[in-house]
Scaffold this motif. Structure first.
Motif, short mmCIF file in Angstrom:
data_model
loop_
_atom_site.label_atom_id
_atom_site.label_comp_id
_atom_site.label_asym_id
_atom_site.label_seq_id
_atom_site.Cartn_x
_atom_site.Cartn_y
_atom_site.Cartn_z
N ILE A 29 8.88 -6.64 -5.09
CA ILE A 29 8.13 -6.39 -5.93
C ILE A 29 6.73 -7.08 -4.71
CG2 ILE A 29 6.59 -7.96 -7.76
CD1 ILE A 29 9.07 -8.06 -8.81
N ALA A 30 6.96 -8.03 -3.51
CA ALA A 30 6.32 -8.27 -2.38
C ALA A 30 5.98 -7.26 -1.76
CB ALA A 30 6.36 -9.47 -1.73
N ILE A 31 6.88 -6.14 -1.84
CA ILE A 31 6.34 -4.96 -0.68
C ILE A 31 5.63 -4.18 -1.27
CG2 ILE A 31 7.54 -3.05 0.30
CD1 ILE A 31 9.86 -5.30 1.23
N VAL A 32 5.96 -3.97 -2.51
CA VAL A 32 5.63 -3.12 -3.45
C VAL A 32 3.48 -3.64 -3.79
CG1 VAL A 32 4.94 -1.95 -5.72
CG2 VAL A 32 7.09 -2.33 -5.14
N ILE A 33 3.57 -4.66 -3.94
CA ILE A 33 1.96 -5.15 -3.91
C ILE A 33 1.08 -4.95 -3.20
CG2 ILE A 33 0.79 -7.48 -4.57
CD1 ILE A 33 3.45 -8.32 -6.52
N VAL A 34 1.42 -5.39 -2.02
CA VAL A 34 1.09 -5.02 -0.16
C VAL A 34 0.62 -4.42 -0.42
CG1 VAL A 34 1.11 -5.84 2.01
CG2 VAL A 34 1.54 -7.34 0.19
N VAL A 35 1.81 -3.06 0.10
CA VAL A 35 1.05 -1.27 0.08
C VAL A 35 0.46 -1.06 -0.64
CG1 VAL A 35 2.64 0.73 -0.12
CG2 VAL A 35 3.62 -0.90 1.01
N LEU A 36 0.35 -1.64 -2.30
CA LEU A 36 -0.93 -1.19 -3.07
C LEU A 36 -2.18 -2.00 -2.90
CD1 LEU A 36 -1.33 0.25 -6.06
CD2 LEU A 36 -0.56 -1.51 -7.28
N ALA A 37 -1.88 -2.76 -2.28
CA ALA A 37 -2.88 -2.86 -2.04
C ALA A 37 -4.16 -2.59 -1.03
CB ALA A 37 -3.33 -5.13 -2.05
N PHE A 38 -2.94 -1.67 -0.37
CA PHE A 38 -3.67 -1.86 1.50
C PHE A 38 -3.04 -0.11 1.23
CE2 PHE A 38 -1.38 -4.40 3.99
CZ PHE A 38 -2.52 -4.56 5.26
N THR A 39 -3.17 0.47 0.07
CA THR A 39 -3.71 2.11 -0.54
C THR A 39 -4.57 1.83 -1.36
OG1 THR A 39 -1.23 2.81 -0.75
CG2 THR A 39 -2.58 3.82 -1.88
N LEU A 40 -5.57 0.84 -1.91
CA LEU A 40 -6.52 0.30 -2.90
C LEU A 40 -7.75 0.66 -1.95
CD1 LEU A 40 -5.73 -1.81 -5.92
CD2 LEU A 40 -5.59 0.50 -5.37
N VAL A 41 -7.83 -0.53 -1.29
CA VAL A 41 -8.33 -0.52 0.56
C VAL A 41 -8.49 0.95 1.09
CG1 VAL A 41 -9.16 -1.38 2.50
CG2 VAL A 41 -7.99 -2.92 -0.20
#
Length: 330
Positions: free
Chosen positions: A303-315
């Motif tokens: 879940i941590a990997i998914v959240i960080v990757v999603l955050a970078f994608t949004l930015v």
């Protein structure tokens, strides 16, 4: 011989001083200074940065992603204060229960050695972010240089550079990263090099296309006619034209680099003794956490990997919309 009136000899000096930006004085007092070219360029950069920040703040998804990344960065920076390193020492966790599920006493559960998963996650954030950002920086530098050169130079040089880019595009980057990690000495630097060297081709292709578009603009043609060299055209005209696209692509590539680091660590090719989210997944696999029902051992780093990757994608999407105005209305 007639003498010139008072102040006539001082007028040319005053006008010359005004042209070079020196303070001038007149009958009414100081008239100010003429801004230099460097000051004007600095003012334009500051104004562009303010406009970019204003447009970025209007993107709610981008702001959410930036806030999430800020939390993870703060956790990674203050990892020694949040989770003392003693919590990672196996010899000091002999009395801690193994495979303890999440509870008030163990917020994220424990692993097969009795170590707190939340402590390992805190330290793992530091390694995962360092590898992701460092590998992305290497990839962006190589891709930008190769893309600019392939788009600017024509003939044999441009053709050879394009064949090199196509070669790295055809070869699966993950397979090449696995080979490099297996051949080189195991360590954090090896992982960064393996990911950075194998993930630049896509950036080079995009930068080359943007460079070809910038080459046809009038100010580049004018600089070439006036005798500007290759280095001047690339550094002063082409690089500023492609930088917005490179910055937008950077934030999107960081997420891919974090996934690649987790994959290499999961395969046992990460840095020896380094705590990362991929290493936690590797330990969970070795302990057969899936079949034994230790779901927290797998879900927490996943879940941590998914959240960080999603955050970078949004930015990254927010910066991409800023760099490409046609995407703002979508």
């Amino acid at each position: 011989m007639a003498t010139p009136p008072t102040g006539a000899a001082e007028a040319p000096a005053t006008e010359s001083a005004a042209l070079i930006g020196a303070p001038t004085t007149g009958p009414a007092g100081p008239r100010g200074t003429v801004p230099t070219a460097r000051a004007l360029a600095r003012a334009r950069r500051v104004a562009a940065a303010k406009d970019t920040w204003a447009m970025f703040r209007q993107d709610r998804a981008g702001m959410v992603g930036a806030a999430i990344l800020l939390v993870f960065v703060v956790v990674a920076l203050f990892a020694p204060l949040i989770a003392p390193r003693e919590l990672l020492d196996v010899t000091k966790q002999l009395e801690s229960p193994r495979y303890a599920p999440p509870s008030l006493e163990h917020p994220l559960g424990t692993d097969n050695f009795g170590r707190e998963l939340w402590a390992r996650m805190v330290w793992g954030a530091r390694i995962s972010l360092i590898v992701g950002i460092a590998a992305t920086a290497m990839s962006m530098v190589i891709g930008t240089v190769m893309g600019l050169a392939a788009g600017h130079f024509s003939g044999l040089v441009g053709g050879v550079l394009m064949r090199i880019i196509d070669f790295f595009l055809v070869i699966p980057s993950l397979i090449l990263a696995i080979v490099l990690s297996a051949v080189l000495d195991r360590g954090l630097l090896t992982v960064v090099i393996a990911i950075g060297v194998t993930s630049w081709a896509g950036t080079a292709r995009v930068v080359r296309a943007q460079t070809l578009s910038a080459e046809s603009r009038l100010y580049v043609e004018r600089a070439r006619v006036l005798g500007a060299g290759h280095w001047h055209i690339i550094s002063k005209h082409l690089l500023p034209a492609v930088m917005p696209l490179v910055m937008a692509n950077t934030t999107l590539t960081v997420g891919s680099a974090i996934i690649a680091e987790s994959t290499l660590a999961f395969l046992g090719l990460g840095g020896a003794g380094q705590q990362s989210w991929g290493t936690i997944l590797k330990n969970a696999m070795d302990a057969s956490a899936t079949t034994a029902g230790y779901w927290w051992y797998i879900l927490t780093p996943g879940i941590a990997i998914v959240i960080v990757v999603l955050a970078f994608t949004l930015v990254g999407r927010a910066f991409e919309a800023i760099a490409n105005p046609t995407l703002r209305a979508r």
